[in-house]
Motif scaffolding. Structure first.
Motif, PDB file in Angstrom:
ATOM      1  N   SER A 157      -2.479 -10.610  50.216  1.00 31.25           N
ATOM      2  CA  SER A 157      -1.499 -11.142  49.254  1.00 31.25           C
ATOM      3  C   SER A 157      -0.182 -11.501  49.930  1.00 31.25           C
ATOM      4  O   SER A 157       0.623 -12.252  49.363  1.00 31.25           O
ATOM      5  N   ILE A 158       0.059 -10.956  51.112  1.00 29.88           N
ATOM      6  CA  ILE A 158       1.366 -11.141  51.766  1.00 29.88           C
ATOM      7  C   ILE A 158       1.327 -12.398  52.638  1.00 29.88           C
ATOM      8  O   ILE A 158       0.535 -12.464  53.587  1.00 29.88           O
TER       9      ILE A 158
ATOM     10  N   ALA B 141       5.726  -4.724  41.695  1.00 29.14           N
ATOM     11  CA  ALA B 141       6.238  -3.517  42.339  1.00 29.14           C
ATOM     12  C   ALA B 141       7.600  -3.879  42.931  1.00 29.14           C
ATOM     13  O   ALA B 141       7.795  -3.945  44.143  1.00 29.14           O
ATOM     14  N   PHE B 142       8.527  -4.133  42.026  1.00 35.46           N
ATOM     15  CA  PHE B 142       9.863  -4.575  42.420  1.00 35.46           C
ATOM     16  C   PHE B 142      10.837  -4.048  41.377  1.00 35.46           C
ATOM     17  O   PHE B 142      10.516  -4.026  40.194  1.00 35.46           O
TER      18      PHE B 142
ATOM     19  N   TRP C 226       5.532  -4.899  49.044  1.00 37.18           N
ATOM     20  CA  TRP C 226       4.962  -4.583  47.730  1.00 37.18           C
ATOM     21  C   TRP C 226       5.294  -5.635  46.685  1.00 37.18           C
ATOM     22  O   TRP C 226       4.611  -5.738  45.660  1.00 37.18           O
ATOM     23  N   PHE C 227       6.322  -6.448  46.915  1.00 39.68           N
ATOM     24  CA  PHE C 227       6.620  -7.550  45.995  1.00 39.68           C
ATOM     25  C   PHE C 227       5.424  -8.493  45.879  1.00 39.68           C
ATOM     26  O   PHE C 227       5.162  -9.065  44.818  1.00 39.68           O
ATOM     27  N   PHE C 228       4.711  -8.657  46.985  1.00 41.28           N
ATOM     28  CA  PHE C 228       3.546  -9.542  47.005  1.00 41.28           C
ATOM     29  C   PHE C 228       2.268  -8.806  46.597  1.00 41.28           C
ATOM     30  O   PHE C 228       1.408  -9.374  45.928  1.00 41.28           O
TER      31      PHE C 228
ATOM     32  N   LEU D 175       1.446 -18.138  42.523  1.00 44.27           N
ATOM     33  CA  LEU D 175       1.488 -16.718  42.887  1.00 44.27           C
ATOM     34  C   LEU D 175       2.889 -16.290  43.274  1.00 44.27           C
ATOM     35  O   LEU D 175       3.332 -15.194  42.927  1.00 44.27           O
ATOM     36  N   PHE D 176       3.580 -17.133  44.018  1.00 51.68           N
ATOM     37  CA  PHE D 176       4.856 -16.719  44.581  1.00 51.68           C
ATOM     38  C   PHE D 176       5.993 -17.449  43.870  1.00 51.68           C
ATOM     39  O   PHE D 176       6.474 -18.490  44.304  1.00 51.68           O
TER      40      PHE D 176
END
Length: 394
Positions: free
Chosen positions: A74-75, A114-115, A254-256, A294-295
């Motif tokens: 995911s990152i 997760a932010f 964890w943001f991603f 996604l981003f």
């Protein structure tokens, strides 16, 4: 959803009380919020809260049971930060308040992260609602202000001296969430520092205060890392990709990892079906889905009505998802007899070495438009903007 509280609030409401709410918040923080505050909270039943918590706990269980390495892809390669942690410090889950095909009001998962969110502001916001409308005290969060402060202090400051802990943001004074930064400083005794002011010596980080360099040992991170590349001529001494002797709260990776990326992997009656764009099955119809990159942050790039022409033109299909549409139900009546829609965000914290996160607070957002958190509302509309959910018995 709880007629007696809605009726009482609407009877007690006045524009003077709305001004009073904003005035108290400015007095407590030193700032006026730059985002719109709704004139009203939302009222939800304990039964609805149980549905929210049950769905959230199921989602947490599923994430904990993902095979090792599931989240690593995911990152984005250019956003990987060294010294990742085994779990995040924050976990927020957004649910739309919807009506199902049987006519029942139920939550539907919209997004999760997760932010950190407005953890300091939202508790003060709840307190302020209760000051202006004292009957709300019977519905307030069962975590006392003292325990709330203790939870956040243990999570963010930990065992460090507060002067060695910073809230990190890029140009914090320009951010819409600046009021939350100010309240966090008061709550925890830490400083807010702009990324451009962080100094690096070897692998250690410092900030300057009263002409003195102070070591940074722990970072409460509010920087959305992938946004940095969009800022022209940004000059910093510290690059996230570099090794640094510092603890992250929460680690930027964890943001991603907990994001729209995992929506296609989750299963629950309150989780709308989602697909990666490149895996969208032929037997599904695009008109039933919302297209999301996604981003992205705060709803940017979302397309409510994707077409085949639009999806075919996207080259990096693996960076988009299609999520089944849900219908936010207009059930929150204002003083004019019009109705708002809403979504609610559950604010969890996840302390280091603890098995499960703790539900600490909530925030809600109200709208009369097609999307929440996007400025599509009419300028003269009421019962729109950032709000708070109170739970009670019918």
């Amino acid at each position: 959803m709880i007629p007696k509280y809605r009726k009482q609030f609407n009877e007690e409401f006045s524009s003077e009380k709305y001004d009073q709410l904003q005035s108290i918040l400015k007095e407590k923080s030193g700032l006026l919020p730059t985002f719109r505050l709704s004139e009203s909270p939302i009222f939800l039943t304990q039964q609805f809260k149980e549905k929210l918590v049950s769905a959230s706990e199921s989602i947490i269980d599923q994430i904990k049971n993902f095979p090792e390495g599931t989240l690593e892809n995911s990152i984005p390669e250019n956003c990987k930060v060294p010294n990742d942690t085994k779990q995040p410090h924050f976990f927020t889950i957004d649910f739309g308040i919807c009506r199902n095909e049987n006519g029942k009001i139920e939550p539907q998962l919209i997004e999760l992260q997760a932010f950190p969110s407005l953890y300091a502001f939202q508790n003060v916001y709840e307190d302020t609602f209760c000051e202006v409308y004292p009957f709300l005290n019977q519905l307030r969060n069962n975590i006392s202000d003292e325990d709330y402060q203790k939870h956040l202090y243990e999570l963010i400051v930990g065992k460090e001296n507060p002067e060695n802990v910073i809230l990190l943001e890029i140009y914090p004074e320009k951010q819409k969430t600046a009021i939350d930064f100010a309240l966090t400083e008061k709550l925890l005794g830490i400083k807010t520092v702009c990324l451009t002011k962080v100094k690096k010596q070897g692998n250690q980080l410092f900030y300057e205060h009263n002409g003195k360099l102070i070591r940074i040992k722990r970072i409460y991170n509010r920087v959305i890392f992938d946004e940095l590349d969009k800022i022209p001529d940004l000059k910093t001494e510290f690059n996230f990709r570099e090794e640094a002797d510092v603890e992250w709260v929460t680690h930027p990776n964890w943001f991603f990892k907990i994001s729209k990326y995992i929506l296609p992997l989750l299963k629950h009656e309150f989780v709308p079906k989602s697909y990666f764009l490149h895996e969208f099955p032929e037997n599904e119809s695009l008109e039933n889905f919302v297209l999301k990159p996604l981003f992205s942050f705060a709803g940017s790039g979302v397309n409510l009505n994707p077409t085949k022409e639009i999806t075919d033109a996207i080259l990096d299909k693996e960076n988009y998802i299609l999520q089944r549409k849900v219908n936010y139900e207009p059930i929150f009546e204002d003083i004019n007899g019009d109705f708002s829609r809403a979504e609610i965000r559950l604010l969890y914290i996840w302390k280091e070495n603890e098995e499960r996160p703790i539900l600490l607070q909530n925030l809600s957002r109200m709208t009369k438009a097609a999307m929440v958190n996007v400025d599509f509302n009419k300028k003269d509309a009421i019962w729109i903007g950032s709000s708070h959910a109170f739970f009670g018995e019918e």
